[in-house]
Design an enzyme around this catalytic site. Structure first.
Site, PDB file in Angstrom:
ATOM      1  N   LYS A  31       9.924   1.108 -11.102  1.00 55.28           N
ATOM      2  CA  LYS A  31      10.517  -0.196 -10.777  1.00 55.28           C
ATOM      3  C   LYS A  31      11.593  -0.574 -11.806  1.00 55.28           C
ATOM      4  CE  LYS A  31       6.370  -1.931  -8.432  1.00 55.28           C
ATOM      5  NZ  LYS A  31       5.454  -3.091  -8.290  1.00 55.28           N
ATOM      6  N   TYR A  47       8.105  -3.968   1.556  1.00 52.33           N
ATOM      7  CA  TYR A  47       6.995  -4.878   1.234  1.00 52.33           C
ATOM      8  C   TYR A  47       6.555  -5.722   2.434  1.00 52.33           C
ATOM      9  CZ  TYR A  47       7.207  -3.910  -3.807  1.00 52.33           C
ATOM     10  OH  TYR A  47       7.135  -3.322  -5.049  1.00 52.33           O
ATOM     11  N   PHE A 105       3.932 -14.721  -3.338  1.00 56.52           N
ATOM     12  CA  PHE A 105       4.825 -14.070  -4.297  1.00 56.52           C
ATOM     13  C   PHE A 105       5.838 -13.139  -3.629  1.00 56.52           C
ATOM     14  CE2 PHE A 105       0.825 -11.640  -4.145  1.00 56.52           C
ATOM     15  CZ  PHE A 105       1.273 -10.371  -3.809  1.00 56.52           C
ATOM     16  N   ARG A 148      -2.418   7.375  -7.752  1.00 57.58           N
ATOM     17  CA  ARG A 148      -2.901   5.999  -7.962  1.00 57.58           C
ATOM     18  C   ARG A 148      -3.823   5.916  -9.178  1.00 57.58           C
ATOM     19  NH1 ARG A 148      -1.452   2.133  -4.519  1.00 57.58           N
ATOM     20  NH2 ARG A 148      -3.340   0.876  -4.789  1.00 57.58           N
ATOM     21  N   THR A 196      -3.286  -2.223 -10.239  1.00 60.27           N
ATOM     22  CA  THR A 196      -2.041  -2.969 -10.017  1.00 60.27           C
ATOM     23  C   THR A 196      -1.747  -3.932 -11.160  1.00 60.27           C
ATOM     24  OG1 THR A 196      -2.422  -2.838  -7.647  1.00 60.27           O
ATOM     25  CG2 THR A 196      -0.846  -4.486  -8.381  1.00 60.27           C
ATOM     26  N   ARG A 198       0.261   2.198 -16.006  1.00 54.24           N
ATOM     27  CA  ARG A 198       0.332   0.729 -16.156  1.00 54.24           C
ATOM     28  C   ARG A 198      -0.484   0.266 -17.358  1.00 54.24           C
ATOM     29  NH1 ARG A 198      -0.716   0.210  -9.841  1.00 54.24           N
ATOM     30  NH2 ARG A 198       1.420   0.029  -9.040  1.00 54.24           N
ATOM     31  N   ASN A 209       5.102  -4.324 -13.161  1.00 58.95           N
ATOM     32  CA  ASN A 209       4.043  -3.350 -13.475  1.00 58.95           C
ATOM     33  C   ASN A 209       4.537  -1.910 -13.435  1.00 58.95           C
ATOM     34  OD1 ASN A 209       4.272  -3.158 -10.740  1.00 58.95           O
ATOM     35  ND2 ASN A 209       2.104  -3.414 -10.282  1.00 58.95           N
ATOM     36  N   HIS A 230       5.446   1.916  -8.650  1.00 57.46           N
ATOM     37  CA  HIS A 230       4.807   1.749  -7.338  1.00 57.46           C
ATOM     38  C   HIS A 230       4.417   3.120  -6.810  1.00 57.46           C
ATOM     39  CE1 HIS A 230       4.153   0.616  -3.131  1.00 57.46           C
ATOM     40  NE2 HIS A 230       4.783   1.742  -2.853  1.00 57.46           N
ATOM     41  N   GLU A 286       6.779   5.030   3.727  1.00 52.86           N
ATOM     42  CA  GLU A 286       7.653   4.749   2.589  1.00 52.86           C
ATOM     43  C   GLU A 286       8.615   5.908   2.322  1.00 52.86           C
ATOM     44  OE1 GLU A 286       4.779   3.677  -0.403  1.00 52.86           O
ATOM     45  OE2 GLU A 286       4.349   1.760   0.563  1.00 52.86           O
TER      46      GLU A 286
HETATM   47  P1  CMP Z   1       3.162  -2.677  -5.724  1.00 55.02           P
HETATM   48  O1  CMP Z   1       2.247  -1.514  -5.831  1.00 55.02           O
HETATM   49  O2  CMP Z   1       4.608  -2.422  -5.836  1.00 55.02           O
HETATM   50  O3  CMP Z   1       2.878  -3.428  -4.350  1.00 55.02           O
HETATM   51  C1  CMP Z   1       2.906  -4.831  -4.211  1.00 55.02           C
HETATM   52  C2  CMP Z   1       3.245  -5.509  -5.486  1.00 55.02           C
HETATM   53  O4  CMP Z   1       3.020  -6.890  -5.503  1.00 55.02           O
HETATM   54  C3  CMP Z   1       2.380  -5.002  -6.601  1.00 55.02           C
HETATM   55  O5  CMP Z   1       2.770  -3.685  -6.912  1.00 55.02           O
HETATM   56  C4  CMP Z   1       2.608  -6.041  -7.682  1.00 55.02           C
HETATM   57  O6  CMP Z   1       3.680  -5.690  -8.528  1.00 55.02           O
HETATM   58  C5  CMP Z   1       2.986  -7.264  -6.869  1.00 55.02           C
HETATM   59  N1  CMP Z   1       2.022  -8.333  -7.011  1.00 55.02           N
HETATM   60  C6  CMP Z   1       0.723  -8.313  -6.707  1.00 55.02           C
HETATM   61  N2  CMP Z   1       0.162  -9.500  -6.966  1.00 55.02           N
HETATM   62  C7  CMP Z   1       1.151 -10.290  -7.467  1.00 55.02           C
HETATM   63  C8  CMP Z   1       1.213 -11.624  -7.933  1.00 55.02           C
HETATM   64  N3  CMP Z   1       0.134 -12.398  -7.951  1.00 55.02           N
HETATM   65  N4  CMP Z   1       2.396 -12.079  -8.378  1.00 55.02           N
HETATM   66  C9  CMP Z   1       3.508 -11.298  -8.354  1.00 55.02           C
HETATM   67  N5  CMP Z   1       3.506 -10.022  -7.918  1.00 55.02           N
HETATM   68  C10 CMP Z   1       2.339  -9.533  -7.495  1.00 55.02           C
END
Ligand code: CMP
Length: 144
Positions: free
Chosen positions: A10, A50, A58, A86, A92, A103, A113, A116, A127
């Site tokens: 990211k 997404y 969010f 993963r 996450t 992470r 984070n 992805h 994807e």
């Molecule tokens: P990702 O695996 O890219 O898929 C969805 C993303 O949503 C996840 O990683 C996080 O980076 C993001 N995410 C999840 N929960 C929250 C949150 N509460 N606030 C902001 N981002 C979030």
């Protein structure tokens, strides 16, 4: 089973110069890189990627962040790569991710984070197709 998965460093990971470190972890684990590109994600692509989070509070933040700077998109291939990737990424929320995971070692907040990775065979296929054209993926099968 030999699978393919979509992995993306990211904007925070790219900005913090973590591309090499992350690629190295997947290479050393034994997975094979079949596609990679540094790219800027458009809002349209971000919203498609997404889509399952569209109703989340969010969602706007998510799209703003992933389009805020270059990402490094990759396709990795190997035995059970979807689930193993993963595990290598960790939870996450980096605050819950174990030390030794990507992470856990490099992330601080759930929004930024670092990385992805696809969460299932269905999302991996979706994807990969969203980010890569067939001709952008290589074929090692004829290596001599
Ligand atoms: P990702 O695996 O890219 O898929 C969805 C993303 O949503 C996840 O990683 C996080 O980076 C993001 N995410 C999840 N929960 C929250 C949150 N509460 N606030 C902001 N981002 C979030």
């Amino acid at each position: 089973m030999i699978e393919r998965t979509f992995i993306m460093v990211k904007p925070d990971g790219v900005q913090r110069n973590l591309i090499g470190e992350i690629v190295a972890r997947f290479e050393k684990k034994g997975f094979q890189l079949v596609g990679a590109k540094l790219m800027q994600v458009s809002r349209e692509l971000a919203e498609q990627h997404y889509a399952e989070h569209k109703e989340r509070p969010f969602f706007g933040e998510l799209v703003d962040f992933i389009t805020s700077g270059p990402v490094f998109a990759m396709v990795w291939e190997g035995e059970n790569v979807i689930a193993t990737a993963r595990q290598m990424m960790g939870k996450t929320n980096p605050q819950e991710a174990a030390p030794g995971t990507i992470r856990g070692d490099y992330g601080l907040t759930v929004g930024k984070n670092v990385i992805h990775g696809s969460d299932s065979p269905e999302s991996a296929e979706r994807e990969i197709r969203l980010f890569f054209k067939e001709e952008e993926l290589v074929d090692y099968s004829k290596l001599m």
